[in-house]
Scaffold this active site. Structure first.
Site, PDB file in Angstrom:
ATOM      1  N   SER A 132       3.171  -2.283  10.299  1.00 53.37           N
ATOM      2  CA  SER A 132       4.636  -2.320  10.413  1.00 53.37           C
ATOM      3  C   SER A 132       5.235  -3.684  10.065  1.00 53.37           C
ATOM      4  CB  SER A 132       5.084  -1.864  11.810  1.00 53.37           C
ATOM      5  OG  SER A 132       4.658  -0.542  12.043  1.00 53.37           O
TER       6      SER A 132
ATOM      7  N   ASN B 285       0.871  -1.181   0.000  1.00 49.14           N
ATOM      8  CA  ASN B 285       0.000   0.000   0.000  1.00 49.14           C
ATOM      9  C   ASN B 285       0.906   1.229   0.000  1.00 49.14           C
ATOM     10  OD1 ASN B 285      -1.841   2.028   0.434  1.00 49.14           O
ATOM     11  ND2 ASN B 285      -2.249   1.500   2.573  1.00 49.14           N
ATOM     12  N   TRP B 286       1.028   1.832  -1.180  1.00 45.80           N
ATOM     13  CA  TRP B 286       1.958   2.965  -1.287  1.00 45.80           C
ATOM     14  C   TRP B 286       1.435   4.240  -0.641  1.00 45.80           C
ATOM     15  CZ3 TRP B 286       3.681   2.655  -7.163  1.00 45.80           C
ATOM     16  CH2 TRP B 286       4.538   1.557  -7.312  1.00 45.80           C
ATOM     17  N   LYS B 287       0.158   4.231  -0.340  1.00 46.62           N
ATOM     18  CA  LYS B 287      -0.470   5.457   0.210  1.00 46.62           C
ATOM     19  C   LYS B 287      -0.188   6.629  -0.734  1.00 46.62           C
ATOM     20  CE  LYS B 287       0.198   3.469   4.740  1.00 46.62           C
ATOM     21  NZ  LYS B 287       0.149   3.617   6.178  1.00 46.62           N
TER      22      LYS B 287
ATOM     23  N   GLU C 213      -6.654   5.022   8.114  1.00 48.64           N
ATOM     24  CA  GLU C 213      -6.362   6.424   7.792  1.00 48.64           C
ATOM     25  C   GLU C 213      -7.586   7.094   7.177  1.00 48.64           C
ATOM     26  OE1 GLU C 213      -2.830   5.643   5.513  1.00 48.64           O
ATOM     27  OE2 GLU C 213      -1.783   5.070   7.352  1.00 48.64           O
TER      28      GLU C 213
ATOM     29  N   HIS D 177      -9.607   1.465   5.388  1.00 47.19           N
ATOM     30  CA  HIS D 177      -8.285   1.695   5.995  1.00 47.19           C
ATOM     31  C   HIS D 177      -8.435   2.695   7.142  1.00 47.19           C
ATOM     32  CE1 HIS D 177      -4.080   2.701   6.534  1.00 47.19           C
ATOM     33  NE2 HIS D 177      -3.786   1.617   5.821  1.00 47.19           N
TER      34      HIS D 177
ATOM     35  N   GLY E 130       2.569  -1.173   4.281  1.00 44.23           N
ATOM     36  CA  GLY E 130       2.690   0.237   3.936  1.00 44.23           C
ATOM     37  C   GLY E 130       4.141   0.626   3.725  1.00 44.23           C
ATOM     38  N   GLY E 131       4.742   1.205   4.754  1.00 48.32           N
ATOM     39  CA  GLY E 131       6.097   1.753   4.669  1.00 48.32           C
ATOM     40  C   GLY E 131       7.108   0.854   3.966  1.00 48.32           C
TER      41      GLY E 131
ATOM     42  N   GLY F 104       2.259   2.190  10.685  1.00 45.62           N
ATOM     43  CA  GLY F 104       3.211   3.293  10.506  1.00 45.62           C
ATOM     44  C   GLY F 104       3.913   3.687  11.789  1.00 45.62           C
TER      45      GLY F 104
ATOM     46  N   GLU G  49      -5.680  -4.938  10.711  1.00 44.17           N
ATOM     47  CA  GLU G  49      -4.653  -3.914  10.880  1.00 44.17           C
ATOM     48  C   GLU G  49      -4.863  -3.191  12.208  1.00 44.17           C
ATOM     49  OE1 GLU G  49      -2.847  -2.826   6.877  1.00 44.17           O
ATOM     50  OE2 GLU G  49      -4.402  -1.349   7.273  1.00 44.17           O
TER      51      GLU G  49
HETATM   52  C1  PEP Z   1      -0.943   0.084   5.900  1.00 43.46           C
HETATM   53  O1  PEP Z   1      -0.842   1.140   5.321  1.00 43.46           O
HETATM   54  O2  PEP Z   1      -1.944  -0.609   5.692  1.00 43.46           O
HETATM   55  C2  PEP Z   1       0.119  -0.327   6.814  1.00 43.46           C
HETATM   56  C3  PEP Z   1      -0.002  -1.468   7.428  1.00 43.46           C
HETATM   57  O3  PEP Z   1       1.178   0.518   6.950  1.00 43.46           O
HETATM   58  P1  PEP Z   1       2.613   0.162   7.640  1.00 43.46           P
HETATM   59  O4  PEP Z   1       3.065  -1.137   7.067  1.00 43.46           O
HETATM   60  O5  PEP Z   1       3.491   1.303   7.275  1.00 43.46           O
HETATM   61  O6  PEP Z   1       2.357   0.059   9.109  1.00 43.46           O
END
Ligand code: PEP
Length: 253
Positions: free
Chosen positions: A213, A9-11, A99, A97, A234-235, A173, A167
């Site tokens: 993460s 997930n590049w956001k 966010e 999500h 994500g990251g 993040g 999640e």
């Molecule tokens: C996400 O964006 O769904 C996520 C899990 O981010 P991260 O891996 O950065 O925690």
């Protein structure tokens, strides 16, 4: 046999050329790899979806969007519909999500409407659910998860056309990951609920991803859990070397 899905997930990250370079390197890597039951997904920002989907030939990589509007079409400036995603042959779309729940006040009811739209146009939803730190500390994690499942999946029929991502909000993040045991406990709860609400066939075939993460250093232990079928990342998915390392781990398991 359930699919193991490694989804990035590049956001709201990457310039167009960086996104393109990433896709070139990723497909070069995947083209010479035996993936078995592993499916690789890249959820790119909307403006890059068409470019990304040009790399999606021969099912080596699947493309996902990060959001969809619940309406069919019309005066919704800045929005993107399920039919648009389907017309670009986008395979997946993230909904729910944390966010979007936090910054755009998306509710379970709205997420339920988005889910129905995606199913209507045969774009597979990646439905995110998870508790906040406050909810975990209050000891109401299971209650929160079951309530999110009940509300977002009201009047929904599912076959294999749904992916769920657990999640925990406190792990997204933050660099703080749920322990494999904490994650497994909730994944088991989700699968049990799906089995009771739908059927054991559906619950056995649905992929439940962990997100929060996830990175090369912790993916192996997480994927070893019986009910964790991949990750929404994500990251660590922004870095091609880390993404490749996580795919390698999934393939080796
Ligand atoms: C996400 O964006 O769904 C996520 C899990 O981010 P991260 O891996 O950065 O925690």
């Amino acid at each position: 046999m359930r699919k193991i899905i490694i989804a990035g997930n590049w956001k709201m990250n990457k310039a167009f050329s960086e996104a393109e370079d990433f896709m070139v390197e990723l497909t070069d890597f995947l083209n010479v790899k035996k993936l078995g039951k592993v499916e690789v997904v890249v959820c790119s920002p909307s403006p890059y979806l068409e470019m990304a989907s040009d790399f999606a030939s021969e099912n080596r990589v699947f493309i996902g969007a990060q959001n969809v509007n619940e309406n069919d079409f019309g005066a919704y400036t800045g929005e993107i519909s399920a039919s648009m995603l389907a017309s670009m042959e986008i395979d997946y779309c993230i909904i729910g999500h944390s966010e979007r729940r936090k910054y755009y006040h998306e509710t379970d009811d709205l997420i339920n409407s988005k889910l129905k739209k995606l199913q209507e146009f045969e774009v597979v939803p990646i439905l995110c659910i998870g508790e906040t730190l406050e909810e975990r500390e209050k000891g109401i994690t299971e209650q929160v998860i079951l309530s999110q499942l009940t509300k977002t999946l009201t009047n929904i029929k599912i076959n294999n056309d749904l992916v769920i991502a657990y999640e925990p909000v406190w792990a997204i993040g933050t660099g703080r990951t749920a322990t494999p045991q904490q994650a497994q406990e909730i994944h088991f709860l989700i699968r049990k609920w799906i089995s009771e609400k739908f059927s054991s066939e559906i619950s056995n075939s649905i992929s439940i991803l962990y997100g929060g993460s996830m990175k090369p250093e912790n993916i192996r232990e997480l994927l070893h859990q019986p009910d964790i079928d991949g990750g929404l990342i994500g990251g660590a998915s922004l870095d091609i070397e880390k993404f490749k390392a996580m795919i390698n781990t999934a393939v080796e398991l």
